[in-house]
Design a protein around this motif. Structure first.
Motif, PDB file in Angstrom:
ATOM      1  N   UNK A  33       0.864  -1.181   0.000  1.00  0.00           N
ATOM      2  CA  UNK A  33       0.000   0.000   0.000  1.00  0.00           C
ATOM      3  C   UNK A  33       0.900   1.231   0.000  1.00  0.00           C
ATOM      4  N   UNK A  34       0.809   1.994  -1.060  1.00  0.00           N
ATOM      5  CA  UNK A  34       1.622   3.212  -1.194  1.00  0.00           C
ATOM      6  C   UNK A  34       0.722   4.432  -1.159  1.00  0.00           C
ATOM      7  N   UNK A  35       1.222   5.504  -0.591  1.00  0.00           N
ATOM      8  CA  UNK A  35       0.545   6.798  -0.625  1.00  0.00           C
ATOM      9  C   UNK A  35       1.472   7.829  -1.261  1.00  0.00           C
ATOM     10  N   UNK A  36       0.900   8.576  -2.198  1.00  0.00           N
ATOM     11  CA  UNK A  36       1.590   9.696  -2.814  1.00  0.00           C
ATOM     12  C   UNK A  36       0.702  10.923  -2.645  1.00  0.00           C
ATOM     13  N   UNK A  37       1.295  12.076  -2.761  1.00  0.00           N
ATOM     14  CA  UNK A  37       0.502  13.298  -2.780  1.00  0.00           C
ATOM     15  C   UNK A  37       1.017  14.199  -3.887  1.00  0.00           C
ATOM     16  N   UNK A  38       0.133  15.037  -4.363  1.00  0.00           N
ATOM     17  CA  UNK A  38       0.500  15.973  -5.416  1.00  0.00           C
ATOM     18  C   UNK A  38       0.080  17.374  -4.992  1.00  0.00           C
ATOM     19  N   UNK A  39       1.086  18.194  -4.743  1.00  0.00           N
ATOM     20  CA  UNK A  39       0.832  19.590  -4.417  1.00  0.00           C
ATOM     21  C   UNK A  39       0.529  20.334  -5.707  1.00  0.00           C
ATOM     22  N   UNK A  85      -3.583  16.738  -3.322  1.00  0.00           N
ATOM     23  CA  UNK A  85      -4.382  15.556  -3.644  1.00  0.00           C
ATOM     24  C   UNK A  85      -3.584  14.341  -3.178  1.00  0.00           C
ATOM     25  N   UNK A  86      -4.197  13.493  -2.386  1.00  0.00           N
ATOM     26  CA  UNK A  86      -3.540  12.322  -1.817  1.00  0.00           C
ATOM     27  C   UNK A  86      -4.048  11.070  -2.518  1.00  0.00           C
ATOM     28  N   UNK A  87      -3.113  10.261  -2.986  1.00  0.00           N
ATOM     29  CA  UNK A  87      -3.443   9.044  -3.723  1.00  0.00           C
ATOM     30  C   UNK A  87      -3.019   7.807  -2.933  1.00  0.00           C
ATOM     31  N   UNK A  88      -3.920   6.870  -2.848  1.00  0.00           N
ATOM     32  CA  UNK A  88      -3.654   5.562  -2.243  1.00  0.00           C
ATOM     33  C   UNK A  88      -3.542   4.560  -3.389  1.00  0.00           C
ATOM     34  N   UNK A  89      -2.440   3.840  -3.458  1.00  0.00           N
ATOM     35  CA  UNK A  89      -2.174   2.984  -4.616  1.00  0.00           C
ATOM     36  C   UNK A  89      -1.662   1.624  -4.135  1.00  0.00           C
ATOM     37  N   UNK A  90      -2.120   0.569  -4.768  1.00  0.00           N
ATOM     38  CA  UNK A  90      -1.612  -0.772  -4.461  1.00  0.00           C
ATOM     39  C   UNK A  90      -0.577  -1.158  -5.506  1.00  0.00           C
ATOM     40  N   UNK A  91       0.540  -1.703  -5.056  1.00  0.00           N
ATOM     41  CA  UNK A  91       1.598  -2.121  -5.969  1.00  0.00           C
ATOM     42  C   UNK A  91       1.921  -3.578  -5.718  1.00  0.00           C
ATOM     43  N   UNK A  92       1.893  -4.346  -6.792  1.00  0.00           N
ATOM     44  CA  UNK A  92       2.179  -5.771  -6.679  1.00  0.00           C
ATOM     45  C   UNK A  92       3.282  -6.126  -7.665  1.00  0.00           C
ATOM     46  N   UNK A  93       4.452  -6.413  -7.112  1.00  0.00           N
ATOM     47  CA  UNK A  93       5.532  -6.863  -7.985  1.00  0.00           C
ATOM     48  C   UNK A  93       5.973  -5.805  -8.967  1.00  0.00           C
ATOM     49  N   UNK A  94       5.234  -5.663 -10.040  1.00  0.00           N
ATOM     50  CA  UNK A  94       5.594  -4.680 -11.053  1.00  0.00           C
ATOM     51  C   UNK A  94       5.592  -3.293 -10.442  1.00  0.00           C
ATOM     52  N   UNK A  95       6.402  -2.438 -11.017  1.00  0.00           N
ATOM     53  CA  UNK A  95       6.597  -1.131 -10.424  1.00  0.00           C
ATOM     54  C   UNK A  95       5.538  -0.120 -10.821  1.00  0.00           C
TER      55      UNK A  95
END
Lengths: 109, 115
Positions: A33-39, A85-95
């Motif tokens: 589970x990754x979180x990114x944000x974009x200002x 804006x805050x993004x919740x992203x799932x990452x599996x194996x592939x980048x």
């Protein structure tokens, strides 16, 4: 790609904690589970990531439900500069990152 | 440390012209990604490379778009011929392979306007 669901927008006050929820009911055992944000006017910025255990770093904390079907990004003391804006992203194996619509966070002074 | 460097920051050109966007990834990163962001479609992955080899270009909208990575420190995204609907912000990102445990680092983007 496993899907995440986030509220479209949230609002909070400066210097108060903010809890940003994310649902990911179809998460698989190997998904991070990754979180990114974009200002505004910037590229996305990494915030935090986790697999099963709660995680803390200098920017935020990530609380992961025991069944991993949801997680919460916690900003302990929001500042005006956390408006993004805050993004919740799932990452599996592939980048590859698959961005949803994210949550637009507004911080009131 | 230098981050991901994109150029130009802004590009305004007329429809039909060739556009070339450039990206220098962070040294030592073996993955490079190109994204496009519009109001209507949000952030979309266009293509990504591993060790300079294109791995997944399923997000490239059509044949007018092409991307290359001639070496580990440089990549280009080319649009020929350009159309007004290509107007967007294009981001490049790089990362190091660790099975999903390391972040992607994004550049500041190129804001492209096709008139």
């Amino acid at each position: 790609d496993a899907k995440t669901t986030q509220p479209n927008s949230m609002e909070s006050n400066e210097e108060e904690p903010v809890h940003l929820p994310c649902n990911h009911s179809t998460i698989s055992g190997t998904d991070y589970i990754h979180w990114y944000r974009q200002l505004p006017s910037q590229g996305p910025e990494y915030v935090i990531h986790g697999l099963t255990s709660n995680v803390n770093n200098r920017m935020a904390s990530l609380a992961i439900a025991e069944d991993r079907k949801s997680s919460t990004l916690i900003l302990h003391r929001a500042t005006l500069r956390d408006a993004a804006v805050y993004y919740c992203i799932l990452i599996q194996g592939a980048q590859k990152l698959v961005f949803g619509q994210g949550t637009r966070l507004t911080i009131n002074p | 440390d230098a981050g991901v460097i994109q150029s130009p920051r802004h590009e305004v050109t007329e429809m039909g012209q060739e556009v070339t966007l450039r990206c220098k990834p962070i040294s030592g990163h073996d993955y490079l990604f190109w994204y496009r962001q519009t109001m209507m479609r949000g952030l979309e992955l266009l293509i990504y490379f591993n060790n300079n080899v294109p791995i997944d270009d399923s997000g490239m909208p059509e044949d007018r778009f092409s991307a290359k990575m001639p070496n580990a420190s440089f990549s280009t995204l080319k649009i020929q011929p350009s159309e007004p609907r290509d107007s967007a912000v294009y981001f490049c990102a790089s990362s190091k392979w660790t099975g999903g445990t390391k972040p992607q680092h994004f550049g500041d983007g190129t804001r492209l306007s096709i008139l």
